[in-house]
Motif scaffolding. Sequence first.
Motif, PDB file in Angstrom:
ATOM      1  N   GLU A 248      -0.718 -29.914  38.721  1.00 48.59           N
ATOM      2  CA  GLU A 248       0.504 -29.423  39.364  1.00 48.59           C
ATOM      3  C   GLU A 248       0.946 -28.104  38.755  1.00 48.59           C
ATOM      4  OE1 GLU A 248       3.145 -32.700  38.389  1.00 48.59           O
ATOM      5  OE2 GLU A 248       3.867 -31.672  36.599  1.00 48.59           O
TER       6      GLU A 248
ATOM      7  N   HIS B 100       2.706 -25.354  36.850  1.00 44.99           N
ATOM      8  CA  HIS B 100       3.397 -25.347  35.560  1.00 44.99           C
ATOM      9  C   HIS B 100       3.895 -23.953  35.230  1.00 44.99           C
ATOM     10  CE1 HIS B 100       2.093 -29.444  34.592  1.00 44.99           C
ATOM     11  NE2 HIS B 100       2.918 -29.400  33.565  1.00 44.99           N
TER      12      HIS B 100
ATOM     13  N   ASP C 278      -0.942 -31.221  32.379  1.00 48.51           N
ATOM     14  CA  ASP C 278      -0.635 -32.617  32.044  1.00 48.51           C
ATOM     15  C   ASP C 278      -1.900 -33.451  31.867  1.00 48.51           C
ATOM     16  OD1 ASP C 278       1.995 -31.945  32.212  1.00 48.51           O
ATOM     17  OD2 ASP C 278       2.399 -33.016  34.071  1.00 48.51           O
TER      18      ASP C 278
ATOM     19  N   HIS D  75       9.665 -29.460  31.706  1.00 46.29           N
ATOM     20  CA  HIS D  75       8.445 -29.081  32.439  1.00 46.29           C
ATOM     21  C   HIS D  75       8.068 -27.637  32.138  1.00 46.29           C
ATOM     22  CE1 HIS D  75       5.450 -29.356  35.598  1.00 46.29           C
ATOM     23  NE2 HIS D  75       5.854 -28.181  36.032  1.00 46.29           N
TER      24      HIS D  75
ATOM     25  N   GLU E 236       5.527 -28.442  25.987  1.00 48.44           N
ATOM     26  CA  GLU E 236       4.230 -28.409  26.680  1.00 48.44           C
ATOM     27  C   GLU E 236       3.485 -27.110  26.408  1.00 48.44           C
ATOM     28  OE1 GLU E 236       3.834 -30.959  30.652  1.00 48.44           O
ATOM     29  OE2 GLU E 236       5.062 -29.168  30.885  1.00 48.44           O
TER      30      GLU E 236
HETATM   31 ZN   LIG Z   1       3.617 -31.033  32.539  1.00 49.41          ZN
END
Ligand SMILES: [Zn+2]
Length: 275
Positions: A32, A34, A43, A178, A183
């Motif tokens: 997805e 990012h 992820d 997110h 991350e």
């Molecule tokens: Zn993520």
Amino acid sequence: MTGRRLVELSGTAATTALGPDSIIVIPTGAIEHHGPHLPLNTDALLAGELAEAAVDRAAADGLDIWILPTLSYTKSDEHHWAPGTIWLSWETLMATLVDIGRSVAATPARTLVFMNGHGGNGALLQVANRELRRRFGLRTFTMPAGIQRAGTGAGAGGGAGAAADPLAGADELGLGIHAGHGETSLVLHVRPDLVDMSLAERNVPEHVAGFEYIGFNNRPVSFGWMSNDFGPSGVIGDPTLASAEAGATLFDESVAASVAALHEIARFRHGAGQS
Ligand SMILES: [Zn+2]
């Protein structure tokens, strides 16, 4: 590189290797958007790397533990608007989790652990925990792939409860859920070649921090959202101060906490005489 990849054994050897106390771990990630600075597979990459490191160390401690390939396509409908996001509907993911559980239940192993790197999967994994126990009698567990030591928060680095990044700056307001500091730091640690920090931009939905009951994590009132509800960047957090050093710390602390959690899972039983 772990020696505990179940799918690298033959079917015959896997059946022999597994027993009723074996633990099977499946990392769950996502493909997805990012933001402009991180890869689509953030992820899936982090869930796989964190889970393999934890499984390796738990196996070195003597646990009977094996890892399956990462489930990369999952429920990313909050990023459906962004090209490159490859997502399953909740119905498809739920059916997939049930089918995986059915297949695991056909082995001698009785314990299945989801190590989740994508917060959007959290609710369905909780449902799957119970569904797989009722249908197949498995012991089922769900934990963030990025986890913190007990008592310090729910998780970091993209898992369920991802806001609890202990190294995030105050400017993230606890809303770095997110492509934010946690991350981004973790990807800088494991695959720096996939990060372009010159494109990192802060996008913190500051108005959300002004609500006492409504919020993303550890707040009693949740709400439905799409990632572009908070602007066009696809970022919810502040990646600009991310660093490989912070990522290394988050990674090592997460693996240590995951190993401790896996030891608990190994000795957990629902009650006296229960399987
Ligand atoms: Zn993520």
